[in-house]
Design an enzyme around this catalytic site. Structure first.
Site, short mmCIF file in Angstrom:
data_model
loop_
_atom_site.label_atom_id
_atom_site.label_comp_id
_atom_site.label_asym_id
_atom_site.label_seq_id
_atom_site.Cartn_x
_atom_site.Cartn_y
_atom_site.Cartn_z
N ARG A 171 0.86 -1.36 -0.11
CA ARG A 171 0.08 0.15 -0.13
C ARG A 171 0.99 1.16 -0.02
O ARG A 171 1.01 2.03 -1.11
CB ARG A 171 -0.94 -0.11 1.13
CG ARG A 171 -2.18 0.88 1.02
CD ARG A 171 -1.68 2.48 1.54
NE ARG A 171 -1.06 2.69 2.93
CZ ARG A 171 -0.56 3.68 3.26
NH1 ARG A 171 -0.65 4.70 2.36
NH2 ARG A 171 0.00 3.89 4.37
N ASP A 172 1.57 1.72 1.23
CA ASP A 172 2.21 2.66 1.41
C ASP A 172 3.44 2.74 -0.04
O ASP A 172 3.81 3.68 -0.33
CB ASP A 172 2.91 3.07 2.65
CG ASP A 172 3.15 4.41 2.87
OD1 ASP A 172 2.99 5.40 2.07
OD2 ASP A 172 3.55 4.71 4.09
N HIS A 224 5.46 4.58 12.60
CA HIS A 224 5.49 4.64 11.02
C HIS A 224 6.55 5.57 10.57
O HIS A 224 6.26 6.95 10.46
CB HIS A 224 4.18 4.82 10.60
CG HIS A 224 3.80 4.82 9.35
ND1 HIS A 224 2.92 4.10 8.65
CD2 HIS A 224 4.13 5.84 8.21
CE1 HIS A 224 2.92 4.24 7.35
NE2 HIS A 224 3.52 5.50 7.02
N CYS A 281 4.38 9.00 -0.24
CA CYS A 281 3.07 9.84 -0.14
C CYS A 281 2.86 10.67 -1.37
O CYS A 281 3.82 11.53 -1.38
CB CYS A 281 2.55 10.28 1.17
SG CYS A 281 1.03 10.93 1.18
P1 HMG Z 1 -12.88 14.49 -2.12
O1 HMG Z 1 -12.96 14.87 -3.51
O2 HMG Z 1 -13.15 15.25 -0.91
O3 HMG Z 1 -14.28 13.47 -1.68
O4 HMG Z 1 -12.17 13.36 -1.79
P2 HMG Z 1 -15.91 13.79 -2.14
O5 HMG Z 1 -16.59 12.82 -1.04
O6 HMG Z 1 -16.10 15.05 -2.65
O7 HMG Z 1 -16.04 12.73 -3.54
C1 HMG Z 1 -15.26 13.42 -4.95
C2 HMG Z 1 -15.20 12.14 -5.66
O8 HMG Z 1 -14.36 11.14 -5.19
C3 HMG Z 1 -16.64 11.55 -6.04
O9 HMG Z 1 -16.49 10.83 -7.46
C4 HMG Z 1 -16.86 10.55 -5.03
O10 HMG Z 1 -17.23 9.30 -5.64
C5 HMG Z 1 -15.08 9.85 -5.13
P3 HMG Z 1 -17.06 11.79 -8.74
O11 HMG Z 1 -18.46 12.07 -8.44
O12 HMG Z 1 -16.17 12.99 -8.92
O13 HMG Z 1 -16.66 10.78 -9.92
N1 HMG Z 1 -14.76 9.37 -3.91
C6 HMG Z 1 -14.17 7.99 -3.56
N2 HMG Z 1 -13.86 7.13 -4.81
C7 HMG Z 1 -13.33 5.93 -4.27
N3 HMG Z 1 -13.01 5.64 -3.10
C8 HMG Z 1 -13.53 6.34 -2.11
C9 HMG Z 1 -13.95 7.86 -2.32
N4 HMG Z 1 -14.48 8.84 -1.61
C10 HMG Z 1 -14.82 9.56 -2.57
N5 HMG Z 1 -13.15 6.51 -0.70
C11 HMG Z 1 -10.68 11.56 -0.50
C12 HMG Z 1 -11.81 12.71 -0.57
C13 HMG Z 1 -10.36 11.23 0.59
C14 HMG Z 1 -11.57 10.43 -1.17
C15 HMG Z 1 -9.68 12.11 -1.62
O14 HMG Z 1 -9.06 13.30 -0.95
C16 HMG Z 1 -8.72 10.75 -1.76
O15 HMG Z 1 -8.89 9.76 -2.25
N6 HMG Z 1 -7.52 11.12 -1.17
C17 HMG Z 1 -6.27 10.16 -1.59
C18 HMG Z 1 -5.66 9.98 -0.01
C19 HMG Z 1 -4.47 9.15 0.08
O16 HMG Z 1 -4.81 7.90 -0.36
N7 HMG Z 1 -3.26 9.58 0.26
C20 HMG Z 1 -2.13 8.38 0.42
C21 HMG Z 1 -2.40 7.76 1.63
S1 HMG Z 1 -2.27 8.43 3.16
C22 HMG Z 1 -0.37 7.95 3.75
O17 HMG Z 1 0.37 7.68 2.58
C23 HMG Z 1 0.09 8.38 4.87
C24 HMG Z 1 0.31 7.12 5.68
O18 HMG Z 1 0.95 6.31 5.23
C25 HMG Z 1 1.01 7.61 7.17
C26 HMG Z 1 2.05 8.77 7.09
O19 HMG Z 1 2.94 8.19 6.23
O20 HMG Z 1 2.01 9.62 7.36
C27 HMG Z 1 -0.88 6.46 6.04
MG MG Z 2 3.28 6.24 5.29
#
Ligand code: HMG
Ligand code: MG
Length: 306
Positions: free
Chosen positions: A19-20, A211, A244
């Site tokens: 994933r990450d 993490h 990320c």
């Molecule tokens: P948004 O645009 O604010 O959401 O996104 P929305 O509710 O307004 O929806 C907009 C569109 O997204 C719609 O589709 C929804 O259906 C769709 P459209 O009508 O435009 O075709 N949608 C989704 N589709 C699939 N799955 C969903 C979903 N939710 C809405 N769950 C959202 C909000 C969170 C979804 C967006 O900002 C997003 O996907 N962000 C990606 C975040 C991400 O994956 N980041 C990387 C992981 S975190 C990380 O790596 C850190 C970690 O490792 C710890 C660290 O190291 O810090 C964990």
């Molecule tokens: Mg991370």
């Protein structure tokens, strides 16, 4: 007389590589490769694997095959499979694939919360609350990831009070375990310890993991600093994969191979077969067409050649 700090005797590593690690790859990685990676990790003795995320495919195209990957893996008894779910839409999709654990992910930094999940910290908690409730009702364990607990790519240094604030909010909505993340790998041991101590105001030691991304080469030192506080659970990434998409310049998590070498060298058990893990790291690196990001992996492979 020299006195040593008592370290945990056993550590659990969660490999977040699929994933990450892979979420940030520019080229599409076939689902079959992700599935094979999960199989190799479990064969090497990993007891928890973060497989994928149910996020917007427009935001993170690499994770768009979440369903295919979750359905494709052959689950091994005793291994837990976790996935990221930022909102109810993601949770409902994940539920069909029956993860053992879901991860809601928030940030100690307001700017990172906006960039990563498109909402404020307070709004993120509002979104997470029904996800946490639904997961618990379905008997699924809930972990919370806390990003930017020492530094943020947009706001700079993050004070421990902000980590305590986020941990408190996560605890209030019923999150069962939190990961203290150094998303951009800028932390150093005392700062990481301060972030963990802030988290301890709201979570028990057994419910906290580290993490650490390795951008500045501090992740092993930070791991040791966390061990000194008694933390015994860590997210790591095979071959040091990752970064990320919303934290430019951040490299992968500390390599699982490097942490296993550190731990085994100190007599701390992990249940992981380092040789098999090195093979898994070499294999995925070959698939991605670049050398492994694990120093231990590279060193052990070179030793085998001699
Ligand atoms: P948004 O645009 O604010 O959401 O996104 P929305 O509710 O307004 O929806 C907009 C569109 O997204 C719609 O589709 C929804 O259906 C769709 P459209 O009508 O435009 O075709 N949608 C989704 N589709 C699939 N799955 C969903 C979903 N939710 C809405 N769950 C959202 C909000 C969170 C979804 C967006 O900002 C997003 O996907 N962000 C990606 C975040 C991400 O994956 N980041 C990387 C992981 S975190 C990380 O790596 C850190 C970690 O490792 C710890 C660290 O190291 O810090 C964990
Ligand atoms: Mg991370």
């Amino acid at each position: 007389m020299t006195s040593f700090i008592q370290l945990p005797t056993q550590v659990k590593l969660v490999d977040v590589g699929p994933r990450d690690g892979l979420q940030n790859e520019k080229q599409p990685v076939p689902a079959a490769v992700k599935i094979e990676l999960v199989h190799r990790l479990q064969a090497a003795g990993l007891k928890e694997i973060e497989v994928t995320s149910y996020v917007s495919p427009k935001w993170v195209p690499q994770m768009a095959d979440n369903h295919e990957v979750m359905q494709g893996i052959q689950r091994q008894p005793g291994v837990r499979y976790s996935v990221l779910t930022p909102n109810l839409k993601g949770f409902e999709a994940a539920l069909l694939d029956q993860p053992d654990e879901i991860v809601v992910f928030g940030a100690a930094s307001e700017a990172f919360s906006q960039k990563n999940i498109n909402c404020s910290i307070a709004e993120s908690i509002e979104r997470f609350a029904p996800v946490v409730a639904a997961a618990k009702a379905a008997g699924i364990y809930v972990r919370g990831a806390m990003s930017c607990t020492v530094g943020c790519p947009y706001e700079g240094e993050i004070a421990p009070e902000r980590v305590a604030y986020l941990a408190g909010l996560m605890a209030e909505i019923g999150v069962q375990h939190v990961g203290v993340a150094d998303t951009i790998g800028v932390g150093t041991p005392r700062k990481v310890q301060a972030a963990i101590e802030a988290t301890l105001k709201h979570f028990a030691l057994d419910d906290i993991s580290g993490h650490f991304h390795d951008t500045y080469g501090q992740a092993l030192a930070n791991t040791l600093a966390a061990l000194e506080l008694g933390v015994w659970q860590f997210d790591t990434s095979v071959a040091g994969l990752g970064g990320c998409p919303y934290a430019k310049g951040a490299t992968g998590n500390v390599a699982t191979e490097d942490v296993v070498y550190l731990l085994h060298g100190m007599g701390i058990a992990t249940g992981i077969d380092l040789d098999a893990l090195v093979d898994a790291g070499a294999w995925i690196s070959e698939q991605l067409g670049r050398p492994s990001g694990s120093r231990v992996g590279r060193a052990l492979l070179a030793k085998r050649m001699n």
